[in-house]
Design an enzyme around this catalytic site. Structure first.
Site, PDB file in Angstrom:
ATOM      1  N   GLY A  55       0.875  -1.172   0.000  1.00 53.69           N
ATOM      2  CA  GLY A  55       0.000   0.000   0.000  1.00 53.69           C
ATOM      3  C   GLY A  55       0.904   1.212   0.000  1.00 53.69           C
ATOM      4  N   GLU A  56       0.548   2.199   0.755  1.00 58.61           N
ATOM      5  CA  GLU A  56       1.375   3.397   0.889  1.00 58.61           C
ATOM      6  C   GLU A  56       1.751   3.489   2.363  1.00 58.61           C
ATOM      7  OE1 GLU A  56       3.591   5.872  -0.908  1.00 58.61           O
ATOM      8  OE2 GLU A  56       2.022   4.875  -2.066  1.00 58.61           O
ATOM      9  N   CYS A  91       6.229  -5.310   0.161  1.00 60.57           N
ATOM     10  CA  CYS A  91       6.394  -3.924  -0.314  1.00 60.57           C
ATOM     11  C   CYS A  91       6.235  -2.914   0.831  1.00 60.57           C
ATOM     12  CB  CYS A  91       5.462  -3.664  -1.478  1.00 60.57           C
ATOM     13  SG  CYS A  91       6.054  -2.314  -2.502  1.00 60.57           S
ATOM     14  N   ARG A 114      12.450   3.996   0.487  1.00 59.96           N
ATOM     15  CA  ARG A 114      11.156   3.973  -0.213  1.00 59.96           C
ATOM     16  C   ARG A 114      11.282   4.438  -1.662  1.00 59.96           C
ATOM     17  NH1 ARG A 114       7.059   7.708   2.069  1.00 59.96           N
ATOM     18  NH2 ARG A 114       5.732   6.574   0.632  1.00 59.96           N
ATOM     19  N   HIS A 176       5.505  -7.959  -4.814  1.00 58.74           N
ATOM     20  CA  HIS A 176       4.136  -8.380  -4.448  1.00 58.74           C
ATOM     21  C   HIS A 176       3.895  -9.837  -4.855  1.00 58.74           C
ATOM     22  CE1 HIS A 176       2.230  -4.532  -3.277  1.00 58.74           C
ATOM     23  NE2 HIS A 176       3.199  -4.018  -4.003  1.00 58.74           N
ATOM     24  N   GLU A 178       1.652 -11.767  -3.948  1.00 62.82           N
ATOM     25  CA  GLU A 178       0.204 -12.047  -4.044  1.00 62.82           C
ATOM     26  C   GLU A 178      -0.342 -11.704  -5.423  1.00 62.82           C
ATOM     27  OE1 GLU A 178       1.541  -9.462  -2.674  1.00 62.82           O
ATOM     28  OE2 GLU A 178       0.275  -7.683  -2.946  1.00 62.82           O
TER      29      GLU A 178
HETATM   30  N1  GLN Z   1       5.678   3.150  -2.556  1.00 58.01           N
HETATM   31  C1  GLN Z   1       5.021   2.588  -1.418  1.00 58.01           C
HETATM   32  C2  GLN Z   1       5.566   3.173  -0.114  1.00 58.01           C
HETATM   33  O1  GLN Z   1       6.534   3.825  -0.123  1.00 58.01           O
HETATM   34  C3  GLN Z   1       5.121   1.087  -1.412  1.00 58.01           C
HETATM   35  C4  GLN Z   1       4.488   0.549  -2.674  1.00 58.01           C
HETATM   36  C5  GLN Z   1       3.775  -0.748  -2.510  1.00 58.01           C
HETATM   37  O2  GLN Z   1       3.475  -1.241  -1.408  1.00 58.01           O
HETATM   38  N2  GLN Z   1       3.457  -1.299  -3.642  1.00 58.01           N
HETATM   39  O3  GLN Z   1       5.003   2.958   0.916  1.00 58.01           O
END
Ligand code: GLN
Length: 199
Positions: A55-56, A91, A114, A176, A178
């Site tokens: 995610g982010e 990730c 990141r 990822h 998944e």
């Molecule tokens: N760019 C995201 C971050 O810095 C990570 C990207 C992802 O989970 N696909 O949190």
């Protein structure tokens, strides 16, 4: 029946659920998957294994630190307190495990940077090699981070680049699994949880 906690700080649960179901079928290990949104979910469900989706990570930290959830930093304490229970972080999940920012030790012994491949348009797919699985694996990298240093075991390589690390039973992947259609790492999670549960 193994209890698998899917940490829901943000998005991305369906693909992990499908991969866990495939891994369950593949391994013959029966599972129950439960979404962990609040610290109380974690305490009452008491999972045998955890998945931290991507995610982010900035959003995930905000969500997890919000009083309505309070999942962070309790989640990190729980992982430290239950070292035999396997964790799969993908990730942004790997970012949280490497850099929990709660004043405690990282959950995997690595430093991470990141968005280290660049922007969304620099996302890519390529084969990685996993010493943990002993084979190639399809790597899906989406605005992925990079490990800048690591003292933990290497669980995946993309060429010369370390893209997976492991400390004890905590596995952090910058890609990822998944989204790859290959449930190898999810099978590792179930098999490890099952072995640990029998000790
Ligand atoms: N760019 C995201 C971050 O810095 C990570 C990207 C992802 O989970 N696909 O949190």
């Amino acid at each position: 029946m193994l209890r698998i906690g899917l940490v829901m700080l943000q998005g991305a649960r369906h693909a992990h659920m499908a991969a866990l179901e495939a891994a369950s079928e593949h391994s013959g290990i029966q599972i129950d998957v439960h979404e962990i949104r609040k610290l109380t979910d974690l305490q009452s469900y008491d999972p045998h294994a955890l998945v931290l989706p991507g995610g982010e990570s900035t959003t995930m930290r905000l969500t997890g630190l919000d009083q309505s959830s309070s999942l962070l930093p309790g989640l990190f304490h729980w992982i430290r307190d239950n070292p035999s229970r396997p964790v799969l972080g993908t990730c942004a999940g790997a970012i949280l495990l490497s850099d929990p920012q709660d004043g405690g030790a990282p959950l995997v012994d690595a430093m991470i940077d990141r968005n280290a491949y660049g922007r969304q348009s620099d996302s890519f797919q390529d084969s990685v090699f996993s010493p943990l699985l002993g084979r190639e694996f399809p790597g899906v990298f989406i605005r992925a981070p990079k490990f800048t240093s690591h003292a933990s075991g290497v669980s995946a390589m993309h060429g010369e680049e370390v893209v997976g690390v492991m400390s004890g039973n905590v596995l952090a992947l910058t890609f990822h699994p998944e989204l790859s259609g290959d449930s190898g790492f999810h099978t590792w999670l179930l098999e490890t949880a099952s072995k640990e549960g029998m000790k």
